[in-house]
Design an enzyme around this catalytic site. Sequence first.
Site, PDB file in Angstrom:
ATOM      1  N   HIS A   1      50.555  47.344  41.491  1.00 18.60           N
ATOM      2  CA  HIS A   1      49.223  46.830  41.155  1.00 18.60           C
ATOM      3  C   HIS A   1      49.428  45.598  40.273  1.00 18.60           C
ATOM      4  O   HIS A   1      48.966  44.388  40.597  1.00 18.60           O
ATOM      5  CB  HIS A   1      48.061  47.874  40.663  1.00 18.60           C
ATOM      6  CG  HIS A   1      46.824  47.284  40.411  1.00 18.60           C
ATOM      7  ND1 HIS A   1      45.747  47.555  41.354  1.00 18.60           N
ATOM      8  CD2 HIS A   1      46.262  46.739  39.444  1.00 18.60           C
ATOM      9  CE1 HIS A   1      44.780  46.975  40.829  1.00 18.60           C
ATOM     10  NE2 HIS A   1      44.862  46.293  39.695  1.00 18.60           N
ATOM     11  N   GLU A   2      49.937  45.962  39.305  1.00 14.06           N
ATOM     12  CA  GLU A   2      50.199  44.728  38.310  1.00 14.06           C
ATOM     13  C   GLU A   2      51.170  43.708  38.746  1.00 14.06           C
ATOM     14  O   GLU A   2      51.023  42.515  38.597  1.00 14.06           O
ATOM     15  CB  GLU A   2      50.574  45.107  37.115  1.00 14.06           C
ATOM     16  CG  GLU A   2      49.716  46.076  36.305  1.00 14.06           C
ATOM     17  CD  GLU A   2      48.203  45.552  36.053  1.00 14.06           C
ATOM     18  OE1 GLU A   2      48.228  44.426  35.684  1.00 14.06           O
ATOM     19  OE2 GLU A   2      47.393  46.596  36.218  1.00 14.06           O
ATOM     20  N   HIS A  17      49.194  41.340  41.045  1.00 12.14           N
ATOM     21  CA  HIS A  17      48.387  40.185  40.222  1.00 12.14           C
ATOM     22  C   HIS A  17      49.248  39.220  39.702  1.00 12.14           C
ATOM     23  O   HIS A  17      49.063  37.942  39.680  1.00 12.14           O
ATOM     24  CB  HIS A  17      47.950  41.017  38.925  1.00 12.14           C
ATOM     25  CG  HIS A  17      46.679  41.800  39.136  1.00 12.14           C
ATOM     26  ND1 HIS A  17      45.381  41.375  39.830  1.00 12.14           N
ATOM     27  CD2 HIS A  17      46.327  42.984  38.598  1.00 12.14           C
ATOM     28  CE1 HIS A  17      44.585  42.421  39.924  1.00 12.14           C
ATOM     29  NE2 HIS A  17      45.144  43.320  39.161  1.00 12.14           N
ATOM     30  N   ASP A  69      38.503  45.255  39.051  1.00 13.08           N
ATOM     31  CA  ASP A  69      38.987  44.078  39.669  1.00 13.08           C
ATOM     32  C   ASP A  69      37.784  43.480  40.466  1.00 13.08           C
ATOM     33  O   ASP A  69      37.504  42.419  40.790  1.00 13.08           O
ATOM     34  CB  ASP A  69      40.278  44.103  40.418  1.00 13.08           C
ATOM     35  CG  ASP A  69      41.280  44.393  39.504  1.00 13.08           C
ATOM     36  OD1 ASP A  69      41.277  44.040  38.495  1.00 13.08           O
ATOM     37  OD2 ASP A  69      42.522  44.927  39.872  1.00 13.08           O
TER      38      ASP A  69
HETATM   39 ZN    ZN Z   1      44.033  45.170  38.472  1.00  9.62          ZN
END
Ligand code: ZN
Length: 283
Positions: free
Chosen positions: A96-97, A100, A172
């Site tokens: 997930h990170e 981003h 988010d």
């Molecule tokens: Zn996030």
Amino acid sequence: MIDRPGWKERQAILEIHVRGKKLAPDVDFAALAKGTPGMTGADLENLTNEAALVALRKSKEMIDMHDFLEAEDNILMGAVKELTISALEKRITAYHEAGHTLTAWELPGADPIYKVSIIPRGMALGVTQLLPGEDRHYYPRTYLMNRLSINLGGRVAEKIVFNDISSGAENDLKDATKLAEKMVAQWGMSDKIGPVNLGRGEEHPFLGRELSLPKRYSEEMAWLMDQEIQKIVIEAEARAAGILSEKRDTLDALAEALMKEETLERADVEQIIQGSADKSMAQ
Ligand code: ZN
């Protein structure tokens, strides 16, 4: 809106608030000031107090640079939380990170990466911290579209890698939807709605809560705005998906590094992305 201090003013403010505190010689106020764009006088006072607390907790005689940087992380990303995380959750968070981070890296004109971490802090299991530009007063549409893509990049990475999505991206989605709503209803950034400000999604400047104003638009307009908000968000998501699918190897490399190191600084991210690009060139 109050004008926020520039880095020289921030340096001066920091120096005022450390008066009477014992400092190690390695404390570099110019570097701290440059690393804290957007912070107000009150934030900076908070930073010096937090640094003193960090030093105190470690029974140090003096506050050193490391204490300031730890304090900065605590303020920007939330305090570290002791949490038991399963191996799978850690993997999902890492991807997930990484999603981003890689989206932010690949989009031209996006704010630079500052730090990315999968150490749980506050409410979040991970954080990708960008360093916003010093003197940004306007937000061009291209910049905002980038921000939306970066925002959704975490969830997109989960989708690509695990063929599934988690509830972890709730904030988010909230942020992205709010931003898209402002673009459409307040900043005239949708062709269909046109250059009008319909006041929808307006927030109280200090409370950050939405204002309950009487509606200045028809039901038909409300419906059209919903369509446009959705369109913008889906467009931004598709852009993130394009980047992350194309750079899947780099995404894997970043996630692996995060699982191993837990925190990556900008230089680490650069090295991993560069290394991954070199590898694919060699193939
Ligand atoms: Zn996030």
